[in-house]
Motif scaffolding. Structure first.
Motif, PDB file in Angstrom:
ATOM      1  N   GLY A 172       0.797  -1.226   0.000  1.00 26.48           N
ATOM      2  CA  GLY A 172       0.000   0.000   0.000  1.00 26.48           C
ATOM      3  C   GLY A 172       0.825   1.269   0.000  1.00 26.48           C
ATOM      4  O   GLY A 172       0.296   2.353  -0.185  1.00 26.48           O
ATOM      5  N   SER A 173       2.150   1.131   0.179  1.00 31.17           N
ATOM      6  CA  SER A 173       2.957   2.359   0.211  1.00 31.17           C
ATOM      7  C   SER A 173       3.178   2.890  -1.201  1.00 31.17           C
ATOM      8  O   SER A 173       3.213   2.133  -2.163  1.00 31.17           O
ATOM      9  N   SER A 174       3.294   4.205  -1.300  1.00 29.67           N
ATOM     10  CA  SER A 174       3.464   4.847  -2.613  1.00 29.67           C
ATOM     11  C   SER A 174       4.227   6.146  -2.425  1.00 29.67           C
ATOM     12  O   SER A 174       4.574   6.514  -1.306  1.00 29.67           O
ATOM     13  N   GLU A 175       4.432   6.828  -3.520  1.00 24.60           N
ATOM     14  CA  GLU A 175       5.072   8.145  -3.555  1.00 24.60           C
ATOM     15  C   GLU A 175       4.439   9.079  -2.502  1.00 24.60           C
ATOM     16  O   GLU A 175       5.144   9.753  -1.756  1.00 24.60           O
ATOM     17  N   SER A 176       3.074   9.092  -2.460  1.00 24.82           N
ATOM     18  CA  SER A 176       2.386  10.036  -1.563  1.00 24.82           C
ATOM     19  C   SER A 176       2.191   9.484  -0.149  1.00 24.82           C
ATOM     20  O   SER A 176       2.160  10.251   0.812  1.00 24.82           O
ATOM     21  N   ILE A 177       2.038   8.146  -0.029  1.00 27.24           N
ATOM     22  CA  ILE A 177       1.867   7.564   1.309  1.00 27.24           C
ATOM     23  C   ILE A 177       2.988   6.569   1.575  1.00 27.24           C
ATOM     24  O   ILE A 177       2.820   5.377   1.323  1.00 27.24           O
ATOM     25  N   PRO A 178       4.160   7.027   2.003  1.00 23.01           N
ATOM     26  CA  PRO A 178       5.258   6.098   2.241  1.00 23.01           C
ATOM     27  C   PRO A 178       4.999   5.227   3.478  1.00 23.01           C
ATOM     28  O   PRO A 178       4.295   5.646   4.384  1.00 23.01           O
ATOM     29  N   ALA A 179       5.586   3.986   3.427  1.00 25.37           N
ATOM     30  CA  ALA A 179       5.584   3.138   4.632  1.00 25.37           C
ATOM     31  C   ALA A 179       6.799   3.548   5.448  1.00 25.37           C
ATOM     32  O   ALA A 179       7.841   3.894   4.884  1.00 25.37           O
ATOM     33  N   MET A 180       6.662   3.502   6.764  1.00 25.10           N
ATOM     34  CA  MET A 180       7.767   3.923   7.613  1.00 25.10           C
ATOM     35  C   MET A 180       8.329   2.724   8.369  1.00 25.10           C
ATOM     36  O   MET A 180       7.590   1.925   8.916  1.00 25.10           O
ATOM     37  N   PHE A 181       9.664   2.610   8.344  1.00 23.65           N
ATOM     38  CA  PHE A 181      10.325   1.518   9.062  1.00 23.65           C
ATOM     39  C   PHE A 181      11.356   2.079  10.025  1.00 23.65           C
ATOM     40  O   PHE A 181      11.972   3.113   9.737  1.00 23.65           O
ATOM     41  N   GLU A 182      11.546   1.354  11.111  1.00 26.67           N
ATOM     42  CA  GLU A 182      12.611   1.722  12.052  1.00 26.67           C
ATOM     43  C   GLU A 182      13.913   1.133  11.537  1.00 26.67           C
ATOM     44  O   GLU A 182      13.983  -0.068  11.251  1.00 26.67           O
ATOM     45  N   LEU A 183      14.938   1.970  11.382  1.00 23.33           N
ATOM     46  CA  LEU A 183      16.233   1.470  10.908  1.00 23.33           C
ATOM     47  C   LEU A 183      16.938   0.759  12.063  1.00 23.33           C
ATOM     48  O   LEU A 183      17.419   1.385  12.998  1.00 23.33           O
ATOM     49  N   ALA A 184      16.979  -0.591  11.982  1.00 24.51           N
ATOM     50  CA  ALA A 184      17.478  -1.397  13.107  1.00 24.51           C
ATOM     51  C   ALA A 184      18.970  -1.665  13.013  1.00 24.51           C
ATOM     52  O   ALA A 184      19.570  -2.199  13.935  1.00 24.51           O
ATOM     53  N   GLY A 185      19.569  -1.332  11.866  1.00 24.94           N
ATOM     54  CA  GLY A 185      21.020  -1.564  11.731  1.00 24.94           C
ATOM     55  C   GLY A 185      21.413  -1.837  10.299  1.00 24.94           C
ATOM     56  O   GLY A 185      20.623  -1.638   9.372  1.00 24.94           O
ATOM     57  N   GLU A 186      22.654  -2.277  10.139  1.00 22.61           N
ATOM     58  CA  GLU A 186      23.202  -2.529   8.810  1.00 22.61           C
ATOM     59  C   GLU A 186      23.728  -3.963   8.763  1.00 22.61           C
ATOM     60  O   GLU A 186      24.360  -4.421   9.722  1.00 22.61           O
ATOM     61  N   VAL A 187      23.457  -4.661   7.674  1.00 24.71           N
ATOM     62  CA  VAL A 187      24.003  -6.014   7.512  1.00 24.71           C
ATOM     63  C   VAL A 187      25.408  -5.868   6.915  1.00 24.71           C
ATOM     64  O   VAL A 187      25.556  -5.339   5.824  1.00 24.71           O
ATOM     65  N   LEU A 188      26.402  -6.320   7.670  1.00 31.31           N
ATOM     66  CA  LEU A 188      27.771  -6.198   7.170  1.00 31.31           C
ATOM     67  C   LEU A 188      28.059  -7.345   6.202  1.00 31.31           C
ATOM     68  O   LEU A 188      27.610  -8.476   6.402  1.00 31.31           O
ATOM     69  N   MET A 189      28.818  -7.044   5.129  1.00 26.69           N
ATOM     70  CA  MET A 189      29.118  -8.052   4.113  1.00 26.69           C
ATOM     71  C   MET A 189      29.939  -9.180   4.732  1.00 26.69           C
ATOM     72  O   MET A 189      30.876  -8.930   5.493  1.00 26.69           O
ATOM     73  N   GLY A 190      29.561 -10.412   4.408  1.00 25.38           N
ATOM     74  CA  GLY A 190      30.307 -11.576   4.907  1.00 25.38           C
ATOM     75  C   GLY A 190      29.995 -11.918   6.350  1.00 25.38           C
ATOM     76  O   GLY A 190      30.648 -12.751   6.950  1.00 25.38           O
ATOM     77  N   LYS A 191      28.988 -11.244   6.913  1.00 24.94           N
ATOM     78  CA  LYS A 191      28.612 -11.497   8.316  1.00 24.94           C
ATOM     79  C   LYS A 191      27.160 -11.949   8.387  1.00 24.94           C
ATOM     80  O   LYS A 191      26.359 -11.635   7.508  1.00 24.94           O
ATOM     81  N   ILE A 192      26.834 -12.671   9.469  1.00 22.25           N
ATOM     82  CA  ILE A 192      25.456 -13.101   9.682  1.00 22.25           C
ATOM     83  C   ILE A 192      24.604 -11.893  10.035  1.00 22.25           C
ATOM     84  O   ILE A 192      25.015 -11.042  10.831  1.00 22.25           O
ATOM     85  N   ALA A 193      23.417 -11.841   9.393  1.00 22.86           N
ATOM     86  CA  ALA A 193      22.511 -10.730   9.684  1.00 22.86           C
ATOM     87  C   ALA A 193      21.694 -11.047  10.935  1.00 22.86           C
ATOM     88  O   ALA A 193      21.301 -12.188  11.132  1.00 22.86           O
ATOM     89  N   PRO A 194      21.436 -10.040  11.783  1.00 27.65           N
ATOM     90  CA  PRO A 194      20.554 -10.273  12.937  1.00 27.65           C
ATOM     91  C   PRO A 194      19.114 -10.449  12.466  1.00 27.65           C
ATOM     92  O   PRO A 194      18.770  -9.986  11.392  1.00 27.65           O
ATOM     93  N   PRO A 195      18.246 -11.127  13.266  1.00 27.74           N
ATOM     94  CA  PRO A 195      16.849 -11.314  12.840  1.00 27.74           C
ATOM     95  C   PRO A 195      16.079  -9.992  12.843  1.00 27.74           C
ATOM     96  O   PRO A 195      16.437  -9.076  13.584  1.00 27.74           O
ATOM     97  N   ILE A 196      15.058  -9.931  12.009  1.00 25.78           N
ATOM     98  CA  ILE A 196      14.262  -8.706  11.892  1.00 25.78           C
ATOM     99  C   ILE A 196      12.968  -8.848  12.697  1.00 25.78           C
ATOM    100  O   ILE A 196      12.452  -9.960  12.845  1.00 25.78           O
ATOM    101  N   SER A 197      12.497  -7.746  13.249  1.00 26.41           N
ATOM    102  CA  SER A 197      11.202  -7.757  13.951  1.00 26.41           C
ATOM    103  C   SER A 197      10.221  -6.854  13.214  1.00 26.41           C
ATOM    104  O   SER A 197      10.629  -6.033  12.383  1.00 26.41           O
ATOM    105  N   THR A 198       8.968  -6.992  13.569  1.00 32.89           N
ATOM    106  CA  THR A 198       7.905  -6.180  12.959  1.00 32.89           C
ATOM    107  C   THR A 198       8.262  -4.693  13.010  1.00 32.89           C
ATOM    108  O   THR A 198       8.763  -4.215  14.020  1.00 32.89           O
ATOM    109  N   GLY A 199       8.044  -4.015  11.865  1.00 38.11           N
ATOM    110  CA  GLY A 199       8.269  -2.577  11.814  1.00 38.11           C
ATOM    111  C   GLY A 199       9.703  -2.174  11.556  1.00 38.11           C
ATOM    112  O   GLY A 199       9.998  -0.993  11.402  1.00 38.11           O
ATOM    113  N   GLN A 200      10.580  -3.146  11.496  1.00 38.80           N
ATOM    114  CA  GLN A 200      12.006  -2.811  11.313  1.00 38.80           C
ATOM    115  C   GLN A 200      12.450  -2.950   9.864  1.00 38.80           C
ATOM    116  O   GLN A 200      11.822  -3.638   9.064  1.00 38.80           O
ATOM    117  N   CYS A 201      13.594  -2.331   9.560  1.00 39.78           N
ATOM    118  CA  CYS A 201      14.305  -2.614   8.321  1.00 39.78           C
ATOM    119  C   CYS A 201      15.798  -2.604   8.633  1.00 39.78           C
ATOM    120  O   CYS A 201      16.226  -2.033   9.636  1.00 39.78           O
TER     121      CYS A 201
END
Ligand code: AMP
Ligand code: MG
Length: 410
Positions: free
Chosen positions: A68-97
């Protein structure tokens, strides 16, 4: 006079595939296996990729949270961190990116990546202006290749992509067919080594030896030069017997016709069983071509005329090398279709190979095929050509303006 039993080129090619087998296998590192053919099929020992990867730079999310997100109605996510290359990514929770780079691992629970271009960061929040479907911008674990699936089939030619693929699945050693070793003799009392300076009266240089060395190398074989044989049956027999022991494929140039001083056919008949298979091919240039099987090994008798020798070796010599080397796939020669610039005459019942020079029209920029005529002793005509045109046996000739397929030389 003895007449030749002339065979069709296609019959000869079928016979080559039927009579000669691939050489035994040997082990090789992948670095040394380029240009060779796999002797065993290779299964992938792991999933490729080994984890779910992003194909873009962006933000890993749970796809349905972007709906449902678009140019006029963006979806908002909480920035939970960065996935480092060659490393295991932490799990994601609702509302996060999580910020993820191309090739980076997706966090557990995330199933899509929103491209950087479709987002905007403000503090600890990321606005997304486009919805993504589950799986979007993601390569899943095993999507390229599943553990146990066939990575490469036996008979596959190892080129750069295949070698890269093997390395990517951790295969560093492969079983490949041995590289064919060719033994080669020139023949004729009139020949002298091309390395000698002056020609005596009636003499010519053995130009076939280095020209065929180049072709054989280009076709993936090794080449052992046995020298120039005089027109003398005893010498032919003695030298070729010794050479046949050492090589996988024996090639003679010259002495393949039915003249009183042509000893190639008799030698090929007596060198081993079953002996001669083919005496003459309905092809121009190159009709007086001989093929034998002696003690399981192929023996090819090329006409001495340089243009014929190179033409015949390019077709039948190459087919024999392919067979010994373990090639399975049909060989497709590079070609282009273009206008014929002049009429070409041809006899029916014979496959004609016409030398072609490609010419580009200065105004239109279009290519056309100009036949280079000349007798088969004239090497210059071959050196001038860019490729060949094949006139099939049922055709009586080709006319100016016809669209023809020109097979290009490498
Ligand atoms: P032949 O097949 O022996 O009857 O030879 C046919 C023609 O090709 C003759 O004019 C030979 O002199 C010439 N020829 C034979 N062998 C070679 C060679 N190795 N290099 C250049 N020309 C050759
Ligand atoms: Mg001769």
């Amino acid at each position: 006079m003895k007449l030749m039993r002339v065979s069709n080129p296609t019959t000869v090619l079928e016979l080559i595939r039927k009579e000669f087998m691939a050489l035994p296998a040997e082990d090789s590192t992948i670095e040394d296996a380029g240009g060779r053919y796999l002797a065993k099929t290779i299964q992938s020992p792991e999933d490729v990729p080994g984890f779910n990867r992003s194909t873009v730079d962006g933000y890993a999310v749970i796809a349905r949270e972007s709906f449902g997100s678009s140019e006029s109605i963006p979806a908002m996510f909480e920035l939970a961190g960065e996935v480092l290359m060659g490393k295991i990514a932490p799990p994601i929770s609702t509302g996060q990116c999580f910020m993820v780079h191309t090739g980076g691992m997706l966090p557990d629970g995330a199933d899509a990546v929103i491209m950087l271009e479709d987002t905007e960061v403000s503090g600890h929040l990321v606005n997304c202006f486009r919805q993504v479907a589950p799986g979007e911008n993601v390569i899943h674990r095993g999507e390229d290749l599943k553990n146990g699936a066939t990575a490469l089939e036996a008979g596959q030619l190892l080129r750069a992509p295949e070698i890269g693929l093997l390395a990517s699945i951790g295969v560093t050693e492969v079983s490949i067919h041995r590289q064919p070793q060719i033994g080669f003799f020139s023949s004729g009392d009139e020949l002298i080594s091309y390395k000698l300076g002056q020609l005596g009266p009636g003499q010519i240089r053995d130009s076939n030896a280095p020209a065929l060395l180049r072709l054989a190398t280009q076709f993936g074989a090794r080449f052992k030069y046995g020298g120039i044989l005089p027109d003398d049956f005893e010498v032919f027999m003695e030298k070729s017997k010794a050479m046949l022991e050492e090589v996988d494929f024996l090639v003679f140039s010259g002495g393949s016709s039915v003249g009183s001083r042509d000893f190639t056919a008799r030698t090929m008949q007596e060198l081993g069983n079953p002996g001669l298979l083919i005496e003459g091919i309905a092809i121009q240039p190159g009709k007086p071509t001989l093929l034998a099987k002696c003690n399981h090994k192929p023996v090819l008798g090329l006409p001495g005329h340089p243009v014929s020798a190179l033409n015949i070796f390019s077709i039948f010599g190459r087919a024999i090398i392919d067979q010994l080397a373990g090639r399975v796939q049909e060989r497709l020669s590079p070609s282009l279709k273009t206008n014929l610039a002049r009429n070409v005459a041809s006899r029916t019942g014979r496959t004609d190979y016409v030398r072609i020079k490609l010419k580009r029209d200065e105004i239109s920029g279009e290519l056309s095929a100009v036949p280079v005529f000349g007798r088969s002793g004239m090497l210059r005509t071959l050196a001038e050509a860019d490729g060949l045109l094949v006139v099939p046996p049922e055709k009586e000739g080709l006319s100016t303006g016809e669209i023809v397929e020109v097979f290009l030389w490498e």
